[in-house]
Design an enzyme around this catalytic site. Structure first.
Site, PDB file in Angstrom:
ATOM      1  N   PRO A   1       0.773  -1.232   0.000  1.00 31.22           N
ATOM      2  CA  PRO A   1       0.000   0.000   0.000  1.00 31.22           C
ATOM      3  C   PRO A   1       0.799   1.274   0.000  1.00 31.22           C
ATOM      4  O   PRO A   1       1.169   1.755   1.053  1.00 31.22           O
ATOM      5  CB  PRO A   1      -0.739  -0.089   1.325  1.00 31.22           C
ATOM      6  CG  PRO A   1       0.155  -0.943   2.189  1.00 31.22           C
ATOM      7  CD  PRO A   1       1.115  -1.648   1.309  1.00 31.22           C
ATOM      8  N   GLU A   2       1.042   1.828  -1.143  1.00 28.75           N
ATOM      9  CA  GLU A   2       1.420   3.229  -1.183  1.00 28.75           C
ATOM     10  C   GLU A   2       0.318   3.920  -1.958  1.00 28.75           C
ATOM     11  O   GLU A   2      -0.631   3.265  -2.382  1.00 28.75           O
ATOM     12  CB  GLU A   2       2.792   3.414  -1.853  1.00 28.75           C
ATOM     13  CG  GLU A   2       3.927   2.833  -1.020  1.00 28.75           C
ATOM     14  CD  GLU A   2       5.309   3.186  -1.568  1.00 28.75           C
ATOM     15  OE1 GLU A   2       5.477   4.314  -2.038  1.00 28.75           O
ATOM     16  OE2 GLU A   2       6.195   2.319  -1.529  1.00 28.75           O
TER      17      GLU A   2
END
Length: 263
Positions: free
Chosen positions: A2-3
């Site tokens: 998750p970026e």
DNA sequence: ATCGGTACCTGCACGC
DNA sequence: TGCGTGCAGGTACCGA
């Protein structure tokens, strides 16, 4: 996984499937207390799906009252629509229409929260990279005296960047990760801003193209097709000058850069 | 203000 | 095959 680009891709993919659906029931795998108690989301309808930094925000409504379901995927969280539960499935959201939204998280660093309003903690985060202007970014960046790498990772400074895209943006702007931000010339800081926008935009495009063929929207698409130029390419030749990419530790995070291009 | 270290978890690649 | 080590995209908290 998750970026910002991954979360953005998930939000875009899930949004159309979730908006308008009602949450009929929520169950959490026992005795997991690692994610917040979000069983109160039962009975709410989903009116919107948004991204706030790396957070996924489900806007909820039940008659006159509104709420938000906040989801942070941590390192390994993923949302799966109509998938198969597995050993790392921690939350089940049963929706109307027979659909099932699953939350999987191997390392269990992810968090969920049900709130009436967006918490101060989130409102206090720095600006979204796509909402801040070049001039604003340059001013903010040079007003701090932090090393460039940890500053980009600091969500209070800018919300959404993580380890991969911080390394990639610094490489494209030719800034050494340990450079003190206040000492970066304005033109260079502006180049960093453009590099951030470019890297994030490309990654989102890659994510969008890789997800378009999938009927069921999920977060298991990994790194998309985005090709890293320095991240996890230790020892490989720099695509610009062929010097060997180096890995150092900055602020406890593995950091990849070209020792010749970035000074 | 800023930084390094630690902690939270599981899985994987690696060398032996 | 097993075992130890180090590493992994997240954040929070502590002390210096």
């Amino acid at each position: 996984m998750p970026e910002l680009p991954e979360v953005e891709t998930i939000v875009r993919a899930l949004g159309p499937h979730l908006v308008g659906r009602r949450i009929k029931r929520v169950t959490l795998r026992q005795p997991r207390i690692l994610i917040g108690d979000v069983t109160g989301a039962r009975g709410f309808s989903i009116t919107g799906v948004q991204r706030w930094g790396k957070h996924i925000v489900l806007d909820l409504r039940r008659r006159a009252s509104t709420a938000h379901l906040l989801i942070h995927l941590g390192m390994t969280g993923q949302l799966l629509l109509d998938g198969e539960p597995g050993p790392h499935t921690h939350a089940f959201f049963y929706l109307d229409g027979g659909r099932l939204l699953l939350y999987n998280d191997i390392r269990q660093f992810g968090r969920m929260e049900l709130t009436r309003e967006l918490p101060v903690r989130l409102r206090r985060l720095g600006p979204d990279p796509f909402q801040v202007t070049e001039a604003e970014f340059v001013a903010l960046f040079r007003a701090r005296s932090s090393m460039a790498k940890p500053l980009l990772l600091n969500q209070l400074f800018l919300r959404g960047l993580g380890n991969i895209y911080a390394d990639e943006a610094l490489f494209r702007a030719r800034i050494h990760p340990r450079t003190i931000s206040a000492r970066v010339r304005p033109a260079k800081a502006a180049a960093l801003y453009r590099a951030i926008i470019k890297v994030l935009t490309e990654a989102i495009e890659d994510g969008g193209s890789s997800i378009s063929d999938y009927v069921s929207s999920d977060g298991s698409l990994g790194y998309f097709q985005f090709r890293h130029q320095v991240y996890q390419r230790t020892g490989s030749p720099c695509p610009v000058c062929s010097a060997a990419i180096r890995r150092i530790v900055v602020a406890s995070r593995g950091t990849h850069f070209c020792p010749r291009c970035q000074r």
